[in-house]
Design an enzyme around this catalytic site. Structure first.
Site, mmCIF file in Angstrom:
data_model
loop_
_atom_site.group_PDB
_atom_site.id
_atom_site.type_symbol
_atom_site.label_atom_id
_atom_site.label_comp_id
_atom_site.label_asym_id
_atom_site.label_seq_id
_atom_site.Cartn_x
_atom_site.Cartn_y
_atom_site.Cartn_z
ATOM 1 N N LYS A 12 42.089 19.668 176.358
ATOM 2 C CA LYS A 12 41.622 19.664 174.975
ATOM 3 C C LYS A 12 42.556 20.533 174.139
ATOM 4 C CE LYS A 12 37.943 17.933 172.798
ATOM 5 N NZ LYS A 12 37.553 16.523 172.982
ATOM 6 N N THR A 57 37.450 16.457 178.807
ATOM 7 C CA THR A 57 38.037 17.402 177.857
ATOM 8 C C THR A 57 36.963 18.037 176.978
ATOM 9 O OG1 THR A 57 38.481 15.696 176.180
ATOM 10 C CG2 THR A 57 40.187 16.092 177.839
ATOM 11 N N ARG A 169 75.926 40.674 151.933
ATOM 12 C CA ARG A 169 75.083 39.500 151.710
ATOM 13 C C ARG A 169 73.627 39.804 152.064
ATOM 14 N NH1 ARG A 169 75.353 35.249 156.822
ATOM 15 N NH2 ARG A 169 75.020 36.788 158.468
ATOM 16 N N GLN A 217 73.495 36.470 165.035
ATOM 17 C CA GLN A 217 73.492 36.567 166.499
ATOM 18 C C GLN A 217 73.450 38.028 166.953
ATOM 19 O OE1 GLN A 217 75.316 34.442 164.734
ATOM 20 N NE2 GLN A 217 75.852 32.589 165.872
ATOM 21 N N HIS A 245 69.338 30.981 154.087
ATOM 22 C CA HIS A 245 70.518 31.263 153.275
ATOM 23 C C HIS A 245 70.148 31.652 151.845
ATOM 24 C CE1 HIS A 245 72.984 29.798 156.501
ATOM 25 N NE2 HIS A 245 72.428 28.608 156.474
#
Length: 296
Positions: A12, A57, A169, A217, A245
């Site tokens: 379920k 279920t 940035r 990263q 971005h």
């Protein structure tokens, strides 16, 4: 052409359960979305339609509600462990149970009044095969942003590269993280699930804020390494980080200079986005979290 039955499971999905504990005038709220998948000796139902080994279920849904009342909900992980153990030990044909839980946080406004708290959703997946446990917890939709201390330059370029190098940035992402606990059996004490969640979240946020980032990263690795270094109960953590971005708006047509140093104006683009994904492991640990976090 001969065929054989491959991997199969049933259960379920998305049973929503809200548990209220009344401590006098102060109430406590747990809000979960529970999905259960069961597998085992299920060949007959696929080949002949015999439901002898099939627990309905609807029964799994009722079990979620009954367990919430009978046992309460101490934490998403503990509740998942109780459910997984029940299905595997109470039904002989069921050999493996996987319980996935999303937990929605609420902030107390008063003794019995609440507002949805935070943006992230806490998640856990508990798997039990009658012998060993695997608990993978984490969070999704935790939006973070650094308005400076981020650069991106020195990258590979070809004839299709138009992106300008950036030395100051905005770095923003929606953190989706899953971490796997080393706890795998009843012979060892369970971690303090709630404390572990809060501490893992704190460490990954602090690492994001403290890292002068030359790439998303690098930030990802620092976040994962900090969690592994500070939480002994966690052996593996995987991230999926979309790069949200933010592009400088060209204001020259209006006679304006859009300098970062003066407080720049950015356009926040939601699509397309870079997607950075990686796993950080404790030395000697084997990777077990799926590469695609949509499956966890």
């Amino acid at each position: 052409m001969p065929t054989i039955l491959g991997q199969n499971q049933y259960g379920k999905a998305e049973t929503r359960v809200v548990k209220v504990v009344r401590d006098g005038a102060t109430h406590h709220l747990k809000d979960l979305n529970v999905s259960i998948a069961l597998s085992g000796d299920m060949d007959d139902v696929h080949h002949s339609g015999s439901n002898t080994h099939v627990l309905p279920t609807d029964t799994t849904k009722n079990t979620v509600y009954a367990f919430a009342k009978r046992h309460g909900i101490e934490s998403a992980e503990r509740f998942g462990i109780l459910l997984a153990r029940h299905f595997v030990t109470s039904q002989v044909p069921i050999h493996r149970a996987r319980v996935r839980i999303q937990e929605y946080a609420w902030q107390r406004l008063g003794g019995h009044s609440f507002a949805r708290a935070g943006q992230e959703t806490r998640v856990t997946e508990v798997t039990y095969d009658g012998t060993a446990w695997q608990v993978v917890s984490g969070l999704s939709d935790l939006t973070v942003l650094n308005s400076t201390d981020s650069e991106f330059w020195g990258y590979a370029k070809d004839e299709y590269t138009t992106l300008k190098e950036a030395y100051d940035r905005i770095l923003a992402t929606d953190v989706c993280a899953r971490w796997r606990y080393g706890w795998s059996g009843d012979e060892a004490s369970e971690p303090d699930w709630d404390r572990s969640y809060e501490e893992a979240k704190r460490h990954l946020l602090e690492a994001f804020a403290d890292t002068y980032s030359l790439s998303l990263q690098q930030s990802l690795y620092r976040m994962g390494a900090r969690v592994i270094d500070h939480r002994d109960e966690i052996d593996e953590i995987r991230f999926s980080l979309p790069n949200k971005h933010h592009f400088l708006v060209d204001l020259e047509p209006f006679g304006l200079t859009n300098d970062v140093e003066d407080g720049a104006v950015y356009f926040a683009a939601d699509r397309p986005y870079g997607l950075i994904e990686a796993t950080v492991l404790r030395e000697g640990a084997a990777p077990r979290i799926p590469v695609d976090l949509n499956t966890v």
